[in-house]
Design an enzyme around this catalytic site. Structure first.
Site, short mmCIF file in Angstrom:
data_model
loop_
_atom_site.label_atom_id
_atom_site.label_comp_id
_atom_site.label_asym_id
_atom_site.label_seq_id
_atom_site.Cartn_x
_atom_site.Cartn_y
_atom_site.Cartn_z
N PHE A 1 9.44 43.02 42.13
CA PHE A 1 10.10 41.90 42.80
C PHE A 1 11.24 41.39 41.94
CE2 PHE A 1 5.77 41.80 44.48
CZ PHE A 1 5.99 41.57 45.84
N GLY A 2 12.33 40.96 42.56
CA GLY A 2 13.37 40.24 41.82
C GLY A 2 14.75 40.84 41.96
N HIS B 1 15.54 34.80 34.02
CA HIS B 1 14.68 35.71 33.24
C HIS B 1 15.59 36.55 32.36
CE1 HIS B 1 11.03 34.87 35.67
NE2 HIS B 1 11.92 34.66 36.62
N ASP C 1 16.97 32.23 39.79
CA ASP C 1 15.85 33.15 39.57
C ASP C 1 16.39 34.54 39.18
OD1 ASP C 1 13.32 34.14 39.30
OD2 ASP C 1 12.82 34.09 41.43
N HIS D 1 11.98 27.86 43.42
CA HIS D 1 12.37 28.73 44.55
C HIS D 1 11.64 28.46 45.87
CE1 HIS D 1 8.93 30.80 42.86
NE2 HIS D 1 9.61 31.51 42.01
N HIS E 1 5.64 27.97 40.20
CA HIS E 1 5.90 29.07 41.14
C HIS E 1 4.79 28.97 42.18
CE1 HIS E 1 6.42 33.57 41.92
NE2 HIS E 1 5.27 33.31 42.48
N ASP F 1 5.82 30.74 35.57
CA ASP F 1 6.64 31.37 36.61
C ASP F 1 6.44 32.88 36.69
OD1 ASP F 1 8.64 31.64 38.62
OD2 ASP F 1 9.95 32.44 37.09
N ASN G 1 7.76 34.50 31.06
CA ASN G 1 6.97 35.70 31.38
C ASN G 1 7.56 36.94 30.70
OD1 ASN G 1 9.22 35.68 33.06
ND2 ASN G 1 8.17 36.69 34.75
N HIS H 1 16.11 44.05 36.90
CA HIS H 1 15.29 45.26 36.78
C HIS H 1 16.25 46.43 36.78
CE1 HIS H 1 11.48 43.22 37.47
NE2 HIS H 1 12.00 42.62 38.53
#
Lengths: 431, 315
Positions: free
Chosen positions: A324-325, A63, A306, A233, A180, A153, A95, A310
């Site tokens: 999340f992430g 991402h 993945d 994932h 996903h 995703d 996304n 953030h």
């Protein structure tokens, strides 16, 4: 463009069955097996003695947050983080904000890649308009604009008829659908894996069944449509087994493993630290070992990160409020060496295959090999060097890593893209 | 009162991390405070000049007031901030809010929050003693402590007693804290209620999971009822309030299955006619209001012990 002569390194090129100490030449941006004496003489020499020389790593699941969320990451910073992790090709997820459900957004990303990208980047397009799971996106136009695959995703198409039609439609264009796998009805308000730990911590659980149901659905839909579905994932032991059985039958499905799902379990959430919160969540020790076993026996095909940046202020909140992430590009190689190599489960050639030609093959990318005449995309790493993950050593815009403050073993020394050095000894080399 | 030097924690986040000895220190300290509460002048000078912030981001009547009264009894200054009246509604993070509370010279934060783990998180990022007054479905340590105190008052000892917790266990922080506390004090704990609200994972904490109400209540020395938390559940967890009452509500017949001298407990707020028959709630066997009063003494003990530990660590 300068020519390079990489000497003394242990060259590992799994697709060509090479694992030996030898010299490697990059001439005019390509791998050259027999350069002329003149080319040899003028080439810059890189001493790789004691180091591993392998194809540049390929990550088909990142991402880069551009457009729209560039406070977290963008193509400039994301590709520099990738270079620092030894990656020379990345596939970025759609996304963004707005999402890549139209050719214009794909074009915007392509423009930024050519201006700001330090490595090769390929965009993907959405399955559905607005990633809302209701109407198909203009998938043919997205492909024409440069989308290398189709995925929602971050979300999962819940409507089975819509998913089936998306598969039939994508098959016509020979596009892989990357899914996903998440049943939304089982994961409402969920924060972490459902089990003893979630019950103890009082957090809403995210059962493996939510993944297993969609993996099962996708296997069934792939069987009836013949379309290629790549399951992103995979985190649950039962999903690994479902893929293993489907492959025995010859169903056209592939699966990917994440370093964090192979290294960590839901016990890591005991301090409510949001750098251990991602989707799908860290699961149990049984699941962790099953994901590793899946890679070893071919139930899973590749490793991807993945990479999901953030900012600290978005992550530094109550656990259930945090996004999340986690980031993954810069720690991937070291974690894979730890979990797969130093644990003596896999050899270096296997690990490099999962990170190079195998992910490239899933999307038909020309990458992941050191074959003669191919683009000179190369990663040179020291499997033994120890380094500390910190705000200072990371190159991306965000530092949301579960390994922040930890020492890892295995570090990239040099990354070469198309015959040009882009990273040397932790320094990014700008164009 | 002499400070118990065996108590070294400046935070009280949960019961899970406490030892049996630490629980007993709190209960013993609470017992001496309960005596002082019966004097005509209830105030002790112990924490004069200290300020305590009651930081409540979820509604509360009993817990919030009991903490205010407890801090007042110790002569601390108390400021109460509620979620909707704080800058959280303007987008401030709890980390920043807590840092500002510290900058305003507070000596302790008592926190209620809807997010599990919020007090633990805050104790990591802000250098102030943090008392957990209930976090999501995680823990409500002072409730479990006052429940243990009340059990000791009525049953003399907890060791070997059968204690049944009945109701919504899955979403209950009170259940979790009580499971840890009662297990550490040697009780046999049974958790009971519908399978959707009492998942089998609880057996891993050393308690019995039971969906047969008769078995759960038979020979129990005490039953702790829990409210059905409408605000936390979606419709999938049970069919209706009416069905819950018919299948799992405590009525007179079911109460007769308990030991003759067994007590009925409830952390409040009670929903009369739902999880408990209205007359039972007011009966001699009910110790519900005694629990509330004991909540003051227990919270005085917790504030006192943690504040002193914090001052010791500064020295």
């Amino acid at each position: 463009m300068s020519n390079l002569r990489i000497i003394g390194g242990r060259v590992i090129d799994p697709v060509n069955n090479i694992d030996e100490v030898r010299d490697l030449y990059c001439i005019n941006g390509k791998i050259a097996a027999s350069p002329s004496d003149e080319q040899k003489a003028e080439a810059e020499t890189i001493d790789a003695t004691g180091l591993i020389v392998c194809p540049g790593l390929v990550d088909i699941h990142v991402h880069f947050r551009e457009p729209g969320q560039t406070h977290k990451e963008d193509i400039y910073t994301g590709t520099r983080a990738a270079a620092a992790g030894g990656f020379t090709t990345c596939v970025c997820m759609p996304n963004t904000s707005p999402v890549c459900d139209n050719a214009g957004t794909i074009q915007l990303i392509q423009d930024s890649i050519s201006r700001n990208g330090l490595i090769n980047v390929h965009p993907t397009g959405c399955i559905t308009l607005g990633m809302e799971g209701k109407k198909l996106a203009p998938i043919g136009s997205l492909k024409n604009a440069g989308a290398i695959a189709i995925t929602d995703d971050g979300k999962c198409v819940q409507d089975n008829q819509l998913m089936r039609k998306a598969l039939e439609y994508c098959k016509m264009f020979d596009l892989c659908v990357m899914d996903h796998c998440q049943d939304d009805s089982l994961t409402r308000d969920a924060v972490m894996n459902e089990g003893e730990v979630s019950v103890r911590l009082g957090l809403t659980g995210w059962p493996s069944a939510a993944e297993d149901l969609i993996v099962s659905r996708n296997i069934i839909l792939s069987r009836i449509t013949g379309a290629h579905i790549h399951m992103q994932h995979i985190s649950s032991a039962d999903s690994v087994e479902l893929l293993r059985q489907a492959k025995k039958e010859g169903v056209n499905v592939t699966g990917e493993a994440m370093p964090h799902h192979m290294a960590l379990t839901d016990e890591c959430l005991s301090d409510y630290d949001s750098n251990f919160k991602m989707n799908p969540p860290l699961r149990t020790e049984t699941d962790r070992l099953a994901v590793i076993q899946g890679l070893l026996d071919g139930a899973l095909d590749i490793i991807a990160t993945d990479h999901a940046p953030h900012t600290d202020y978005e992550k530094d909140v109550e656990l259930d409020q945090a996004p999340f992430g986690i980031i993954g590009l810069e720690t991937c190689l070291a974690i894979c060496l730890q979990v797969l190599h130093r644990s003596q489960k896999a050899n270096l050639s296997q690990i490099i295959a999962w990170l190079t030609h195998k992910p490239a093959a899933i999307l038909g990318l020309e990458a992941g090999t050191l074959g003669e005449g191919t683009n000179a995309d190369i990663c040179i790493f020291d499997p033994n060097e120890t380094w500390e993950v910190s705000h200072e050593t990371l190159h991306g815009r965000s530092s949301n890593s579960p390994w922040l403050g930890k020492k890892l073993q295995g570090r990239v020394y040099m990354t070469i893209v198309g015959g040009r050095k882009v990273l040397e000894n932790n320094i990014i080399l700008e164009k | 009162m002499k400070f118990n030097s065996k108590w070294t924690r400046q935070h009280l986040i949960g019961i899970e991390e406490l030892s049996r000895e630490e629980i007993n220190i709190i209960l013993a300290t609470a017992a001496s405070f309960k005596q002082t509460m019966q004097r005509s002048n209830k105030k002790l000078p112990t924490l004069r000049g200290r300020s305590i912030v009651n930081f409540f981001m979820e509604p509360s009547t009993r817990t919030r007031m009991a903490f205010e009264v407890a801090a007042g009894n110790l002569s601390a200054d108390v400021i109460t901030i509620t979620g909707n009246a704080s800058s959280l509604v303007k987008g401030e993070t709890i980390r920043d809010t807590a840092a500002n509370i510290k900058a305003l010279n507070a000596d302790m934060i008592i926190m209620r929050h809807s997010s599990a783990g919020a007090p633990k998180y805050l104790s990591r990022v802000v250098d102030l003693p943090i008392i957990n007054a209930g976090d999501g479905a995680h823990e409500h340590p002072t409730q479990a402590l006052l429940d243990c105190y009340t059990l000791q008052e009525n049953l003399k000892n907890i060791e070997g007693r059968k204690i049944t917790i009945l109701g919504d266990i899955l979403f209950s922080r009170v259940a979790r804290s009580n499971i840890w506390a009662l297990k550490k004090l040697g009780a046999q704990v049974t958790v009971a209620g519908p399978a959707t609200l009492v998942p089998k994972e609880f057996t891993q904490f050393g308690v019995e999971v039971c969906h047969d109400l008769r078995k759960a209540l038979e020979d129990a020395d005490a039953v702790m009822l829990l409210r059905i938390q409408h605000e936390r559940q979606n419709a999938t967890h049970f069919p209706s309030i009416g069905e819950y009452t018919r299948m799992f509500g405590l009525n007179k017949e079911r109460a007769s299955w308990l030991k003759p001298d067994a007590i009925i407990m409830h952390p409040g707020p009670i929903n009369r006619g739902v999880e408990i028959d209205s007359q039972l709630a007011d009966s001699d066997r009910s110790v519900i209001l005694q629990q509330v009063t004991n909540g003051i003494a227990v919270r005085m003990a917790v504030i006192y012990l943690c504040m002193n530990a914090s001052l010791q660590s500064i020295k």
